[in-house]
Design a protein around this motif. Sequence first.
Motif, mmCIF file in Angstrom:
data_model
loop_
_atom_site.group_PDB
_atom_site.id
_atom_site.type_symbol
_atom_site.label_atom_id
_atom_site.label_comp_id
_atom_site.label_asym_id
_atom_site.label_seq_id
_atom_site.Cartn_x
_atom_site.Cartn_y
_atom_site.Cartn_z
ATOM 1 N N ASN A 1 0.897 -1.227 0.057
ATOM 2 C CA ASN A 1 0.042 0.036 0.395
ATOM 3 C C ASN A 1 0.892 1.297 0.040
ATOM 4 O OD1 ASN A 1 -2.134 -1.899 0.288
ATOM 5 N ND2 ASN A 1 -2.970 -0.961 2.148
ATOM 6 N N GLU A 2 1.963 1.093 0.514
ATOM 7 C CA GLU A 2 2.883 2.288 0.495
ATOM 8 C C GLU A 2 4.085 2.337 -0.580
ATOM 9 O OE1 GLU A 2 5.885 4.796 3.580
ATOM 10 O OE2 GLU A 2 4.530 3.463 4.502
ATOM 11 N N TRP A 3 5.060 1.207 -0.540
ATOM 12 C CA TRP A 3 5.853 1.328 -1.540
ATOM 13 C C TRP A 3 5.589 1.055 -2.957
ATOM 14 C CZ3 TRP A 3 10.166 -1.665 1.886
ATOM 15 C CH2 TRP A 3 10.731 -0.979 2.923
ATOM 16 N N ASN B 1 6.925 0.314 -7.400
ATOM 17 C CA ASN B 1 7.908 -0.765 -7.150
ATOM 18 C C ASN B 1 9.034 -0.425 -6.241
ATOM 19 O OD1 ASN B 1 8.580 -3.497 -7.561
ATOM 20 N ND2 ASN B 1 9.811 -3.159 -9.475
ATOM 21 N N TYR B 2 8.665 0.347 -5.298
ATOM 22 C CA TYR B 2 10.156 0.547 -4.347
ATOM 23 C C TYR B 2 10.174 -0.623 -3.475
ATOM 24 C CZ TYR B 2 9.546 5.658 -4.905
ATOM 25 O OH TYR B 2 9.162 6.748 -5.507
ATOM 26 N N ASN C 1 13.847 3.077 -3.341
ATOM 27 C CA ASN C 1 12.990 4.150 -3.824
ATOM 28 C C ASN C 1 13.836 4.895 -4.950
ATOM 29 O OD1 ASN C 1 14.752 5.915 -2.906
ATOM 30 N ND2 ASN C 1 13.569 6.359 -1.055
ATOM 31 N N SER C 2 13.025 5.762 -5.595
ATOM 32 C CA SER C 2 13.521 6.723 -7.078
ATOM 33 C C SER C 2 14.812 7.171 -6.534
ATOM 34 C CB SER C 2 12.478 7.553 -7.286
ATOM 35 O OG SER C 2 12.263 8.449 -6.367
ATOM 36 N N MET D 1 16.491 -6.709 -8.374
ATOM 37 C CA MET D 1 17.058 -5.446 -8.295
ATOM 38 C C MET D 1 17.363 -5.068 -9.975
ATOM 39 S SD MET D 1 20.298 -3.502 -6.500
ATOM 40 C CE MET D 1 21.656 -4.197 -7.869
ATOM 41 N N LYS D 2 18.210 -5.888 -10.532
ATOM 42 C CA LYS D 2 18.322 -5.792 -11.860
ATOM 43 C C LYS D 2 16.992 -5.717 -12.648
ATOM 44 C CE LYS D 2 21.027 -8.010 -15.653
ATOM 45 N NZ LYS D 2 21.768 -9.043 -16.019
#
Length: 449
Positions: A10-12, A18-19, A45-46, A109-110
């Motif tokens: 709900n947050e990330w 897609n954090y 995060n970004s 991560m990739k």
Amino acid sequence: MIATAIKVTNEWNSDGKNYGFLFKQQGEEAHAYLRKDDFAVGFMNSVMEHKLKVHKDIIYIDGTHNTNNRGWELTTLLVKDDRGVGFPVAFLVSNRRDQLIYEVFLDAMKNRLDEDIEPTYFMSDDDPKYYNSWVKVMKNRPRKLLCSWHVIKNWNIQGRSKIKNPEIRKSMKTDMGKILRETNENRFATLSEIYMKKLAEADEIECLNYLKKNYFQSEERIKSWAYCFRINSGINTNMAIESLHKFIKYYELNKRRCNTIENLLDILDKVVEDKTWTRVVELHRPSSNSYQQRMVRESHRKAESIENNVEEVGFGEFLVKSLNSNLNYRVAYGDRLCKSDCKHMYCTICEICFHQYTCQCPQFSVKHITCKHVHMVALYERKKNECMLGRHNTPVVVAEDRNYCQSAKNEEINSFIEEQQEKSTSDGTMDDETLKKIPKKQFSIKLEV
């Protein structure tokens, strides 16, 4: 673990962010490689993504424990930004500590980055699982480096248990430290040979075999820890990641081990946000309290307090006598043309940044800290009334460079602030805590506050 799922989904991961690029809960069977009772969450995060893509030359990775009530390990991936300050670019929390979980983590991560990350150097501890995972997943082989602090620590521990002669045991740290920090390859080979012969003649065969088996067994292994093979790498220890872990455990978590996983994830979110605000403030209101600036001030004080043994041997070339040995270090004008607003390791008294000179000493060539020899040369030139800045750097100080640098910084800052505005209250205003962090200097965007 319901609260953890809410945090991630709900947050990330709301609005396609897609954090939480990796999320596997205990009890789920949907993952191809992890067991049913495994847990894993990866966070980026970004801001972290941007840092990794821009500052990917050196990758640090290490894990720490005692951060949560389940005893699961926290692993951090970290880079150093343009000011030499460590910044976390990815976190992993998992019940597993084997190579498989790091392969899963890096693969996720990739896929999130959707581009190749090809660093020049990779620093971790002596456990091969981190490096092997990176090579297998990322399909590139950066040069593996060992943290100097951990290498010396291992030598001390093994020396105390393996060396019988008390004098040799007492001097091992000093003798091996000289070998490790030697920046000349020929002198490194000579010092190594002398010390090995010393151990052999003293019949310290156990310690001698330990060093040959674990640190001198191959050229590749020697290059992973010896200073003479990491010149201009800008890396000698992974203290940046160690300091971050200590900060999280002792400051943010107050040494508590009873933290829930969702609480730990909140802390990681806060740490990244606070470090980003710190950079925003530093860019607009530079501080002299950072570690890098303290090192610059200390080096300058040393240069002022000692006799200036500088010999000019050619245009832009100087020899500076070392105070601790009979060596002469060569200092020369740097080959990098800096932008006009470069403040990396900047000395406000000498008015020089890190890139304007080069030096052969370990502090400069390995640690990438403006050393006392460089300050001595800068002071020497000032005394001769030769304005090095005007002669050496004026041709590259142009308006386009200034505008480009400031534009890049504003883009980074504004992107972060816009993201913070999205997290503001429903009426469109930021909370008081967030407002206090924003520098008073105006940005290129208008903040709705």
